[in-house]
Motif scaffolding. Structure first.
Motif, PDB file in Angstrom:
ATOM      1  N   SER A  42      36.819 -27.596 -18.174  1.00 37.15           N
ATOM      2  CA  SER A  42      35.847 -26.169 -18.569  1.00 37.15           C
ATOM      3  C   SER A  42      35.545 -26.710 -20.300  1.00 37.15           C
ATOM      4  O   SER A  42      34.581 -26.692 -20.368  1.00 37.15           O
ATOM      5  CB  SER A  42      36.888 -24.805 -18.904  1.00 37.15           C
ATOM      6  N   VAL A  43      36.579 -27.715 -20.807  1.00 32.90           N
ATOM      7  CA  VAL A  43      35.809 -28.015 -22.128  1.00 32.90           C
ATOM      8  C   VAL A  43      34.797 -29.396 -21.918  1.00 32.90           C
ATOM      9  O   VAL A  43      33.852 -29.466 -22.868  1.00 32.90           O
ATOM     10  CB  VAL A  43      37.136 -29.004 -23.002  1.00 32.90           C
ATOM     11  N   ALA A  44      34.696 -29.990 -20.544  1.00 33.38           N
ATOM     12  CA  ALA A  44      33.782 -30.413 -20.587  1.00 33.38           C
ATOM     13  C   ALA A  44      32.344 -30.066 -19.898  1.00 33.38           C
ATOM     14  O   ALA A  44      31.198 -30.604 -20.733  1.00 33.38           O
ATOM     15  CB  ALA A  44      33.501 -32.036 -19.081  1.00 33.38           C
ATOM     16  N   GLN A  45      32.592 -28.926 -19.088  1.00 33.55           N
ATOM     17  CA  GLN A  45      30.963 -28.266 -19.046  1.00 33.55           C
ATOM     18  C   GLN A  45      30.832 -27.636 -20.611  1.00 33.55           C
ATOM     19  O   GLN A  45      29.573 -27.243 -20.699  1.00 33.55           O
ATOM     20  CB  GLN A  45      31.363 -26.567 -18.123  1.00 33.55           C
ATOM     21  N   GLN A  46      31.135 -27.288 -21.241  1.00 34.86           N
ATOM     22  CA  GLN A  46      30.921 -26.576 -22.779  1.00 34.86           C
ATOM     23  C   GLN A  46      30.778 -27.117 -23.445  1.00 34.86           C
ATOM     24  O   GLN A  46      29.782 -27.619 -24.016  1.00 34.86           O
ATOM     25  CB  GLN A  46      32.603 -25.634 -23.218  1.00 34.86           C
ATOM     26  N   ILE A  47      30.982 -28.706 -23.220  1.00 30.11           N
ATOM     27  CA  ILE A  47      29.904 -29.484 -24.271  1.00 30.11           C
ATOM     28  C   ILE A  47      29.235 -30.363 -23.947  1.00 30.11           C
ATOM     29  O   ILE A  47      27.423 -30.229 -24.903  1.00 30.11           O
ATOM     30  CB  ILE A  47      31.160 -30.911 -24.367  1.00 30.11           C
ATOM     31  N   GLN A  51      25.221 -29.887 -25.739  1.00 28.30           N
ATOM     32  CA  GLN A  51      24.995 -30.877 -25.923  1.00 28.30           C
ATOM     33  C   GLN A  51      22.843 -30.546 -25.602  1.00 28.30           C
ATOM     34  O   GLN A  51      22.053 -30.797 -26.113  1.00 28.30           O
ATOM     35  CB  GLN A  51      24.864 -32.033 -25.234  1.00 28.30           C
ATOM     36  N   SER A  52      23.120 -29.535 -24.281  1.00 19.74           N
ATOM     37  CA  SER A  52      21.642 -28.981 -23.971  1.00 19.74           C
ATOM     38  C   SER A  52      21.057 -28.259 -24.650  1.00 19.74           C
ATOM     39  O   SER A  52      20.392 -27.888 -24.728  1.00 19.74           O
ATOM     40  CB  SER A  52      21.537 -28.716 -22.390  1.00 19.74           C
ATOM     41  N   LEU A  53      22.195 -27.349 -25.318  1.00 16.70           N
ATOM     42  CA  LEU A  53      21.620 -26.589 -26.100  1.00 16.70           C
ATOM     43  C   LEU A  53      21.283 -26.777 -27.548  1.00 16.70           C
ATOM     44  O   LEU A  53      19.702 -26.601 -28.150  1.00 16.70           O
ATOM     45  CB  LEU A  53      22.872 -25.307 -26.269  1.00 16.70           C
ATOM     46  N   LEU A  54      21.846 -27.950 -27.778  1.00 17.75           N
ATOM     47  CA  LEU A  54      21.060 -28.726 -28.916  1.00 17.75           C
ATOM     48  C   LEU A  54      20.403 -29.762 -28.923  1.00 17.75           C
ATOM     49  O   LEU A  54      19.131 -29.440 -29.899  1.00 17.75           O
ATOM     50  CB  LEU A  54      22.447 -29.960 -29.430  1.00 17.75           C
ATOM     51  N   SER A  55      19.570 -30.278 -27.662  1.00 22.07           N
ATOM     52  CA  SER A  55      18.871 -31.154 -27.194  1.00 22.07           C
ATOM     53  C   SER A  55      17.315 -29.464 -27.386  1.00 22.07           C
ATOM     54  O   SER A  55      16.326 -30.107 -27.998  1.00 22.07           O
ATOM     55  CB  SER A  55      18.704 -31.771 -26.035  1.00 22.07           C
TER      56      SER A  55
END
Length: 152
Positions: A42-47, A51-55
């Motif tokens: 779940s942490v990997a999915q959140q990261i 990252q996609s949101l930041l991009s």
């Protein structure tokens, strides 16, 4: 209870111990390891989502800044609009004469493609109109001289 264990054969005792060890390992997996793995996933999915949101946000910011640079406020003078357009297209006129809401811009030995891109930029991003254009071909291929009358 321990008296019943004493009456078991060695094979039964080993089987019982093996079963307890296996059952203990299954419980350790279910109580400790599985939740940790689920949390890691779940942490990997959140990261990945962050990252996609930041991009996406960085692309939107870049697009907004670029558009803001190309679309100044309506109160901008024709001189400031022309100066901004020169910087954006990296084109340098030899002479600029400003007369209220009109300007005459002269170019000597400019690449025709660069001039065409600048003209499109004036029309699309700055809403300036070309009211007169005199473009003369030079000896070098693709090079022209131009005198343009521009107004708001």
């Amino acid at each position: 209870m321990f008296t019943k264990l004493k009456h078991l054969t060695d094979t039964e005792k080993r089987t019982l111990i093996f079963g307890c060890v296996v059952l203990s390992l299954i419980l350790i997996y279910l109580v400790i390891i599985a939740p940790i793995n689920h949390y890691k996933q779940s942490v990997a999915q959140q990261i990945q989502y962050n990252q996609s949101l930041l991009s996406l946000m960085q692309q939107a910011k870049h697009s907004h800044v670029k558009q803001a640079q190309r679309q100044p406020g309506k109160t901008s003078s024709i001189a400031s609009l022309l100066q901004q357009s020169f910087k954006v297209e990296k084109i340098t006129p030899t002479q600029v004469n400003i007369m209220h809401d009109k300007a005459e811009v002269k170019f000597e030995h400019v690449v025709f493609d660069d001039l065409a891109k600048w003209l499109v930029l004036l029309h699309t991003d700055y809403q300036l109109k070309i009211i007169n254009a005199n473009i003369t071909r030079q000896k070098e291929p693709g090079i022209v001289s131009a005198t343009l009358s521009v107004r708001t």
